[in-house]
Design a protein around this motif. Sequence first.
Motif, mmCIF file in Angstrom:
data_model
loop_
_atom_site.group_PDB
_atom_site.id
_atom_site.type_symbol
_atom_site.label_atom_id
_atom_site.label_comp_id
_atom_site.label_asym_id
_atom_site.label_seq_id
_atom_site.Cartn_x
_atom_site.Cartn_y
_atom_site.Cartn_z
ATOM 1 N N LEU A 13 -5.270 22.205 -11.126
ATOM 2 C CA LEU A 13 -4.111 21.849 -11.857
ATOM 3 C C LEU A 13 -4.199 22.524 -13.263
ATOM 4 O O LEU A 13 -5.313 22.521 -14.168
ATOM 5 N N ASP A 14 -3.004 22.678 -13.858
ATOM 6 C CA ASP A 14 -2.959 22.870 -15.323
ATOM 7 C C ASP A 14 -2.864 22.057 -15.998
ATOM 8 O O ASP A 14 -3.007 20.794 -15.472
ATOM 9 N N ARG A 15 -2.950 21.948 -17.359
ATOM 10 C CA ARG A 15 -2.900 20.783 -18.147
ATOM 11 C C ARG A 15 -1.930 19.803 -17.966
ATOM 12 O O ARG A 15 -2.152 18.467 -17.740
ATOM 13 N N ARG A 16 -0.600 20.145 -17.748
ATOM 14 C CA ARG A 16 0.451 19.271 -17.460
ATOM 15 C C ARG A 16 0.249 18.601 -16.250
ATOM 16 O O ARG A 16 0.488 17.550 -16.034
ATOM 17 N N GLY A 17 -0.125 19.341 -15.148
ATOM 18 C CA GLY A 17 -0.263 18.836 -13.750
ATOM 19 C C GLY A 17 -1.461 17.865 -13.622
ATOM 20 O O GLY A 17 -1.223 16.900 -12.830
ATOM 21 N N ALA A 18 -2.392 17.960 -14.701
ATOM 22 C CA ALA A 18 -3.634 17.061 -14.617
ATOM 23 C C ALA A 18 -3.192 15.758 -15.453
ATOM 24 O O ALA A 18 -3.598 14.712 -15.030
ATOM 25 N N ASP A 50 -9.548 20.798 -17.754
ATOM 26 C CA ASP A 50 -9.806 20.276 -19.286
ATOM 27 C C ASP A 50 -10.890 19.316 -19.104
ATOM 28 O O ASP A 50 -10.677 18.304 -18.496
ATOM 29 N N PRO A 51 -12.195 19.686 -19.791
ATOM 30 C CA PRO A 51 -13.156 18.824 -19.340
ATOM 31 C C PRO A 51 -13.050 17.314 -19.903
ATOM 32 O O PRO A 51 -13.442 16.360 -19.267
ATOM 33 N N VAL A 61 0.726 -1.118 -0.007
ATOM 34 C CA VAL A 61 0.046 -0.028 -0.100
ATOM 35 C C VAL A 61 0.864 1.293 0.012
ATOM 36 O O VAL A 61 2.017 1.353 0.621
ATOM 37 N N ARG A 62 0.383 2.111 -0.744
ATOM 38 C CA ARG A 62 1.132 3.546 -0.513
ATOM 39 C C ARG A 62 0.204 4.847 -0.430
ATOM 40 O O ARG A 62 -0.874 4.644 -1.095
ATOM 41 N N TYR A 63 0.277 5.594 0.499
ATOM 42 C CA TYR A 63 -0.521 6.644 0.711
ATOM 43 C C TYR A 63 0.153 8.117 0.333
ATOM 44 O O TYR A 63 1.382 8.173 0.597
ATOM 45 N N THR A 64 -0.606 8.799 -0.350
ATOM 46 C CA THR A 64 0.231 10.309 -0.689
ATOM 47 C C THR A 64 -0.991 11.205 -0.750
ATOM 48 O O THR A 64 -2.162 10.832 -1.125
ATOM 49 N N LEU A 65 -0.897 12.428 -0.510
ATOM 50 C CA LEU A 65 -1.802 13.695 -0.709
ATOM 51 C C LEU A 65 -1.704 13.897 -2.358
ATOM 52 O O LEU A 65 -0.703 13.834 -3.182
ATOM 53 N N ALA A 66 -2.932 14.199 -2.982
ATOM 54 C CA ALA A 66 -2.951 14.545 -4.374
ATOM 55 C C ALA A 66 -1.680 15.637 -4.966
ATOM 56 O O ALA A 66 -1.138 15.400 -5.754
ATOM 57 N N SER A 67 -1.731 16.361 -4.047
ATOM 58 C CA SER A 67 -0.860 17.417 -4.218
ATOM 59 C C SER A 67 0.555 17.243 -4.372
ATOM 60 O O SER A 67 1.598 17.567 -4.990
ATOM 61 N N LYS A 68 1.001 16.202 -3.336
ATOM 62 C CA LYS A 68 2.151 15.636 -3.162
ATOM 63 C C LYS A 68 2.604 14.963 -4.422
ATOM 64 O O LYS A 68 3.678 14.833 -4.871
ATOM 65 N N LEU A 69 1.587 14.006 -4.790
ATOM 66 C CA LEU A 69 1.959 13.120 -5.878
ATOM 67 C C LEU A 69 2.112 14.037 -7.274
ATOM 68 O O LEU A 69 3.234 14.063 -8.126
ATOM 69 N N VAL A 70 1.219 15.088 -7.533
ATOM 70 C CA VAL A 70 1.445 15.953 -8.500
ATOM 71 C C VAL A 70 2.904 16.664 -8.764
ATOM 72 O O VAL A 70 3.711 16.511 -9.804
ATOM 73 N N ASN A 71 3.288 17.249 -7.469
ATOM 74 C CA ASN A 71 4.757 17.877 -7.335
ATOM 75 C C ASN A 71 5.803 16.610 -7.737
ATOM 76 O O ASN A 71 6.640 16.941 -8.113
ATOM 77 N N GLU A 72 5.450 15.409 -7.125
ATOM 78 C CA GLU A 72 6.551 14.520 -7.314
ATOM 79 C C GLU A 72 6.739 14.108 -8.837
ATOM 80 O O GLU A 72 7.851 13.838 -9.399
ATOM 81 N N LEU A 73 5.658 13.963 -9.484
ATOM 82 C CA LEU A 73 5.435 13.763 -10.874
ATOM 83 C C LEU A 73 6.035 14.571 -11.679
ATOM 84 O O LEU A 73 6.970 14.569 -12.755
ATOM 85 N N VAL A 74 5.900 15.981 -11.391
ATOM 86 C CA VAL A 74 6.466 17.148 -12.141
ATOM 87 C C VAL A 74 7.886 17.098 -11.974
ATOM 88 O O VAL A 74 8.695 17.069 -13.143
ATOM 89 N N GLU A 75 8.401 16.818 -10.717
ATOM 90 C CA GLU A 75 9.906 16.788 -10.615
ATOM 91 C C GLU A 75 10.383 15.727 -11.501
ATOM 92 O O GLU A 75 11.489 15.683 -11.779
ATOM 93 N N ALA A 76 9.747 14.615 -11.099
ATOM 94 C CA ALA A 76 10.498 13.486 -12.137
ATOM 95 C C ALA A 76 10.486 13.565 -13.564
ATOM 96 O O ALA A 76 11.585 13.235 -14.264
#
Length: 279
Positions: free
Chosen positions: A192-197, A230-231, A148-163
């Motif tokens: 979230l902007d397009r990339r963040g989403a 983005d709809p 199992v892995r728990y994370t906040l949505a904001s933290k996941l987005v930041n981690e993916l952007v950095e990656a």
Amino acid sequence: MSVTTKTAPATRRGVTEHAAIAAIDSGTRVLRLPTIRDRFEQTAAAAQREQLSYLGFLAELVMAECDDRDRRRAARRIHDAGFPRDKRIEEFSFHANPSVNPAVIHQLATCAWVKAGHPLCLIGDSGTGKSHLLIGLGTAAAEAGHRVRYTLASKLVNELVEAADDKQLSKTIARYGRVDLLCLDELGYMELDRRGAELPFQVLTEREERSAIAIASNEPFSGWTKTFTDPRLCAAIVDRLTFAGQIIETGTVSYRLAHARHARTTGASSNRHAGAKSG
């Protein structure tokens, strides 16, 4: 006049009891059997009192080692999940939040949905128990043997952007794809902007119909366009999080706030009562 000397009692084949204890202690350290090392003497004494056979004595030790090993593994999985605090289903107050059906939650705690790789959505206002249920069900899954892995949505987005910036995106997405259950908390608190989403969408796609995901959001699905602007992308994300999944609505009344008000009222009443007595 003859002099008798006392010697340590001997076990079979001439091994003294002290030597046997030392050999067991050494051997269990080498074999990494800490429970047997800690309990073999008291288990042997109990086996003697209860007249257990050699096989019965050995079975007691082996089962104790297996039980403790299972507990240690479960504790490790809970630690590795990264939960911010300890929350369990049995501690959830269904009386305080009647919007949540206890039978449904207890069924989810069996983790059949995790084995099937189905999604779970917990939707409700702040203070209605979403995070408690998310962490509690995640803990139950870890104890049942799931990664199992728990994370906040904001933290996941930041981690993916950095990656993505470090050209490590594929590796990071694959890492999230390997866990049996991904618990995503506080979805809907950000725009979230397009990339963040698109980045968390890739994580969802990696796990789709294969590994379970559970999310907690303070927004109904109709309000997710504030997060995923983005709809089309928003519709695709909702589809992946609801297909073959379960939706639990925790309501709009904050029992956390109600509990705090009740505590303040009770405290004030107690103070008045104490003041009246002293007066």
